[in-house]
Design a protein around this motif. Structure first.
Motif, PDB file in Angstrom:
ATOM      1  N   ALA A 205     105.076  14.720 -25.763  1.00 19.41           N
ATOM      2  CA  ALA A 205     104.431  14.825 -24.457  1.00 19.41           C
ATOM      3  C   ALA A 205     103.151  15.632 -24.623  1.00 19.41           C
ATOM      4  CB  ALA A 205     105.362  15.508 -23.449  1.00 19.41           C
ATOM      5  N   PRO A 206     102.182  15.467 -23.735  1.00 12.74           N
ATOM      6  CA  PRO A 206     100.973  16.292 -23.839  1.00 12.74           C
ATOM      7  C   PRO A 206     101.290  17.765 -23.646  1.00 12.74           C
ATOM      8  CG  PRO A 206     101.028  15.047 -21.775  1.00 12.74           C
ATOM      9  CD  PRO A 206     102.140  14.527 -22.618  1.00 12.74           C
ATOM     10  N   ASN A 207     100.524  18.593 -24.327  1.00 12.63           N
ATOM     11  CA  ASN A 207     100.725  20.043 -24.289  1.00 12.63           C
ATOM     12  C   ASN A 207      99.353  20.696 -24.133  1.00 12.63           C
ATOM     13  OD1 ASN A 207     101.138  22.764 -24.789  1.00 12.63           O
ATOM     14  ND2 ASN A 207     102.474  22.433 -26.546  1.00 12.63           N
ATOM     15  N   ALA A 208      99.183  21.446 -23.066  1.00 16.64           N
ATOM     16  CA  ALA A 208      97.882  22.061 -22.778  1.00 16.64           C
ATOM     17  C   ALA A 208      97.423  22.997 -23.886  1.00 16.64           C
ATOM     18  CB  ALA A 208      97.944  22.819 -21.451  1.00 16.64           C
ATOM     19  N   GLN A 209      98.365  23.520 -24.687  1.00 18.79           N
ATOM     20  CA  GLN A 209      98.018  24.442 -25.763  1.00 18.79           C
ATOM     21  C   GLN A 209      97.738  23.740 -27.088  1.00 18.79           C
ATOM     22  OE1 GLN A 209      97.613  27.597 -24.744  1.00 18.79           O
ATOM     23  NE2 GLN A 209      98.244  26.766 -22.748  1.00 18.79           N
ATOM     24  N   ASP A 210      97.943  22.442 -27.107  1.00 21.25           N
ATOM     25  CA  ASP A 210      97.737  21.671 -28.342  1.00 21.25           C
ATOM     26  C   ASP A 210      96.306  21.155 -28.389  1.00 21.25           C
ATOM     27  OD1 ASP A 210      97.681  19.816 -30.429  1.00 21.25           O
ATOM     28  OD2 ASP A 210      99.720  19.133 -30.048  1.00 21.25           O
ATOM     29  N   PRO A 211      95.482  21.586 -29.348  1.00 19.75           N
ATOM     30  CA  PRO A 211      94.077  21.171 -29.362  1.00 19.75           C
ATOM     31  C   PRO A 211      93.880  19.683 -29.614  1.00 19.75           C
ATOM     32  CG  PRO A 211      94.622  22.350 -31.371  1.00 19.75           C
ATOM     33  CD  PRO A 211      95.797  22.511 -30.451  1.00 19.75           C
ATOM     34  N   PHE A 212      94.907  18.978 -30.126  1.00 20.65           N
ATOM     35  CA  PHE A 212      94.746  17.566 -30.455  1.00 20.65           C
ATOM     36  C   PHE A 212      95.677  16.644 -29.669  1.00 20.65           C
ATOM     37  CE2 PHE A 212      93.683  20.048 -34.301  1.00 20.65           C
ATOM     38  CZ  PHE A 212      92.320  19.809 -34.306  1.00 20.65           C
ATOM     39  N   CYS A 213      96.331  17.206 -28.655  1.00 20.09           N
ATOM     40  CA  CYS A 213      97.229  16.378 -27.849  1.00 20.09           C
ATOM     41  C   CYS A 213      97.398  17.001 -26.469  1.00 20.09           C
ATOM     42  CB  CYS A 213      98.582  16.243 -28.554  1.00 20.09           C
ATOM     43  SG  CYS A 213      99.634  14.949 -27.905  1.00 20.09           S
ATOM     44  N   ASN A 214      96.292  17.472 -25.875  1.00 21.67           N
ATOM     45  CA  ASN A 214      96.401  18.186 -24.606  1.00 21.67           C
ATOM     46  C   ASN A 214      96.216  17.302 -23.381  1.00 21.67           C
ATOM     47  OD1 ASN A 214      93.476  18.001 -24.432  1.00 21.67           O
ATOM     48  ND2 ASN A 214      93.384  19.793 -25.792  1.00 21.67           N
ATOM     49  N   LEU A 215      95.790  16.038 -23.571  1.00 19.44           N
ATOM     50  CA  LEU A 215      95.657  15.113 -22.450  1.00 19.44           C
ATOM     51  C   LEU A 215      96.788  14.096 -22.405  1.00 19.44           C
ATOM     52  CD1 LEU A 215      91.810  14.353 -22.445  1.00 19.44           C
ATOM     53  CD2 LEU A 215      93.068  15.979 -21.025  1.00 19.44           C
ATOM     54  N   ALA A 216      97.094  13.500 -23.554  1.00 18.98           N
ATOM     55  CA  ALA A 216      98.136  12.474 -23.616  1.00 18.98           C
ATOM     56  C   ALA A 216      98.664  12.376 -25.041  1.00 18.98           C
ATOM     57  CB  ALA A 216      97.604  11.118 -23.152  1.00 18.98           C
ATOM     58  N   ALA A 217      99.931  11.964 -25.168  1.00 17.76           N
ATOM     59  CA  ALA A 217     100.554  11.871 -26.496  1.00 17.76           C
ATOM     60  C   ALA A 217     100.035  10.687 -27.298  1.00 17.76           C
ATOM     61  CB  ALA A 217     102.068  11.780 -26.363  1.00 17.76           C
ATOM     62  N   GLY A 218      99.536   9.640 -26.623  1.00 20.33           N
ATOM     63  CA  GLY A 218      98.972   8.491 -27.328  1.00 20.33           C
ATOM     64  C   GLY A 218     100.040   7.582 -27.899  1.00 20.33           C
ATOM     65  N   SER A 219      99.967   7.324 -29.202  1.00 21.88           N
ATOM     66  CA  SER A 219     100.909   6.403 -29.852  1.00 21.88           C
ATOM     67  C   SER A 219     101.279   6.924 -31.232  1.00 21.88           C
ATOM     68  CB  SER A 219     100.289   5.010 -29.974  1.00 21.88           C
ATOM     69  OG  SER A 219      99.160   5.028 -30.840  1.00 21.88           O
ATOM     70  N   ILE A 220     102.299   6.307 -31.836  1.00 25.76           N
ATOM     71  CA  ILE A 220     102.716   6.705 -33.186  1.00 25.76           C
ATOM     72  C   ILE A 220     103.163   5.480 -33.968  1.00 25.76           C
ATOM     73  CG2 ILE A 220     105.164   7.124 -32.645  1.00 25.76           C
ATOM     74  CD1 ILE A 220     104.987   9.594 -34.508  1.00 25.76           C
ATOM     75  N   LYS A 221     102.860   5.494 -35.269  1.00 27.43           N
ATOM     76  CA  LYS A 221     103.439   4.556 -36.218  1.00 27.43           C
ATOM     77  C   LYS A 221     104.271   5.371 -37.205  1.00 27.43           C
ATOM     78  CE  LYS A 221     101.718   0.689 -34.696  1.00 27.43           C
ATOM     79  NZ  LYS A 221     100.980   1.230 -33.529  1.00 27.43           N
ATOM     80  N   VAL A 222     105.489   4.904 -37.476  1.00 26.33           N
ATOM     81  CA  VAL A 222     106.435   5.630 -38.312  1.00 26.33           C
ATOM     82  C   VAL A 222     106.716   4.826 -39.574  1.00 26.33           C
ATOM     83  CG1 VAL A 222     108.781   6.546 -38.457  1.00 26.33           C
ATOM     84  CG2 VAL A 222     107.465   6.807 -36.339  1.00 26.33           C
ATOM     85  N   VAL A 223     106.675   5.504 -40.734  1.00 27.52           N
ATOM     86  CA  VAL A 223     106.885   4.863 -42.034  1.00 27.52           C
ATOM     87  C   VAL A 223     108.027   5.571 -42.761  1.00 27.52           C
ATOM     88  CG1 VAL A 223     105.823   4.255 -44.241  1.00 27.52           C
ATOM     89  CG2 VAL A 223     104.420   4.300 -42.161  1.00 27.52           C
TER      90      VAL A 223
END
Length: 362
Positions: A205-223
């Motif tokens: 989830a977005p985290n206001a304290q996270d400099p690279f994920c403070n607006l939206a979590a976006g997407s992920i690819k898992v390997v």
């Protein structure tokens, strides 16, 4: 985020070239969300890549992973494809939306509605009728103002189960003028075509304290990688230096695919402030090439934030595993170099711009 116990897998990354591998056509300003297959996994022994434009999903083929055919339009009113292959069957997952709705996604009164569908094929030419595998049913799939969304599918087999990673809900990004995926969630099934059981809470989830994920979590690819899992998340964030929204590729690791930590403190690939990837580096697909001993990562990037100005194209990133022995470079040693050898794909023989482990782009 809880820390995993496995040792970190560090990769040394480089751009294959500064320019895009694939550009959008005249009819659409965007070419986005690539997903691909290696030639050893296809019936015709060619590379296959799927992506979307404003009108639907396109299919490309290639002899070497660099020079691609003219695209064929295979699905309308669909986006964010993911291709999966198992036992001679190809599964194409994608986000299905209302006809022409992507053209009006910026309009608040036209609420977004989407679901994840899959089609199957034996030859990558003829596809089955669609089957819906996931609909927005949980509260974290919905935004009261903007609509309901499940998107960005990524299927991973884990033992006898199939885990579907997907994005959910919507978060409006003001300087872009459109929404981005707010959460990253998980569902599981005993079959690649479902039915899928939704986990009760998102894993990102977005985290206001996270400099690279403070607006939206976006997407992920898992390997899956040896005894653990590697994740490539494209978080959406507000860049305090540039005073605008951005996105970048974050490199993660997990023992169970649910609890993750970042291998690098900063993104491995991010916006450059100018050029074709000036604004956002978006969704990617990642696979490990056994023949060349490198990770191949196709991604799309955006030239400007706002929907009326930005164009999106597809680029190529290559990653070398740290613990493998690298030959002595012919030129000045730089983290990010991969060995030079003759290859049909040309992916490790071309001179490229190195990008160091964990390098930060602004």
């Amino acid at each position: 985020m809880p820390k995993t116990q496995s040792p970190k897998t560090n990769l040394y990354w480089k751009l294959y070239q500064d320019d895009p591998i694939l550009k959008p056509g005249l009819s659409s300003p965007i070419l986005s969300d690539p997903s691909f297959l290696f030639p050893e996994n296809t019936i015709d022994h060619k590379w296959h890549l799927f992506a979307h434009n404003l009108f639907g999903i396109l299919h490309y083929t290639s002899e070497n992973g660099i020079e691609w055919s003219k695209p064929k339009s295979i699905l309308k009113h669909a986006m964010r494809p993911f291709i999966y292959q198992e036992l001679g069957t190809y599964y194409l997952y994608y986000e299905k939306y209302k006809p022409f709705h992507l053209l009006f996604a910026w309009w608040k009164k036209s609420k977004w509605e989407s679901e994840i569908q899959v089609r199957t094929s034996k030859d990558l030419k003829t596809w089955s009728e669609p089957k819906t595998v996931l609909k927005p049913s949980a509260e974290f799939h919905k935004n009261q103002e903007w609509g309901s969304s499940v998107s960005n599918p990524c299927l991973v087999k884990m033992g006898s189960k199939y885990r579907l990673y997907y994005s959910s809900s919507l978060e409006y990004v003001k300087d872009c003028g459109f929404c981005e995926p707010k959460y990253i969630s998980v569902a599981e099934s005993s079959s690649p075509t479902g039915p899928f059981h939704i986990f009760s809470q998102p894993i990102f989830a977005p985290n206001a304290q996270d400099p690279f994920c403070n607006l939206a979590a976006g997407s992920i690819k898992v390997v899956p990688w040896r005894d653990r899992f590697l994740g490539f998340q494209t978080g959406i964030f507000w860049n305090q230096v540039r005073k605008e929204s951005c996105s970048a590729v974050l490199f993660l690791q997990s023992e169970d695919g649910l609890r993750w930590d970042r291998i690098n403190d900063t993104p491995i690939l991010g916006p450059t402030a100018k050029g074709w990837k000036a604004s956002h580096v978006y969704s990617c697909d990642v696979k490990y090439s056994e023949s060349e001993k490198v990770f191949i990562l196709y991604f799309n990037a955006r030239s400007a934030a706002h929907w009326s100005k930005g164009r999106e194209a597809i680029g190529l990133f290559v990653g070398k595993v740290e613990e493998e022995t690298l030959p002595a470079p012919k030129t000045k040693a730089v983290k990010g170099k991969t060995p030079s050898k003759k290859s049909k794909s040309k992916l490790v023989s071309r001179k490229t711009k190195p990008v160091g482990k964990g390098s930060k782009k602004k």
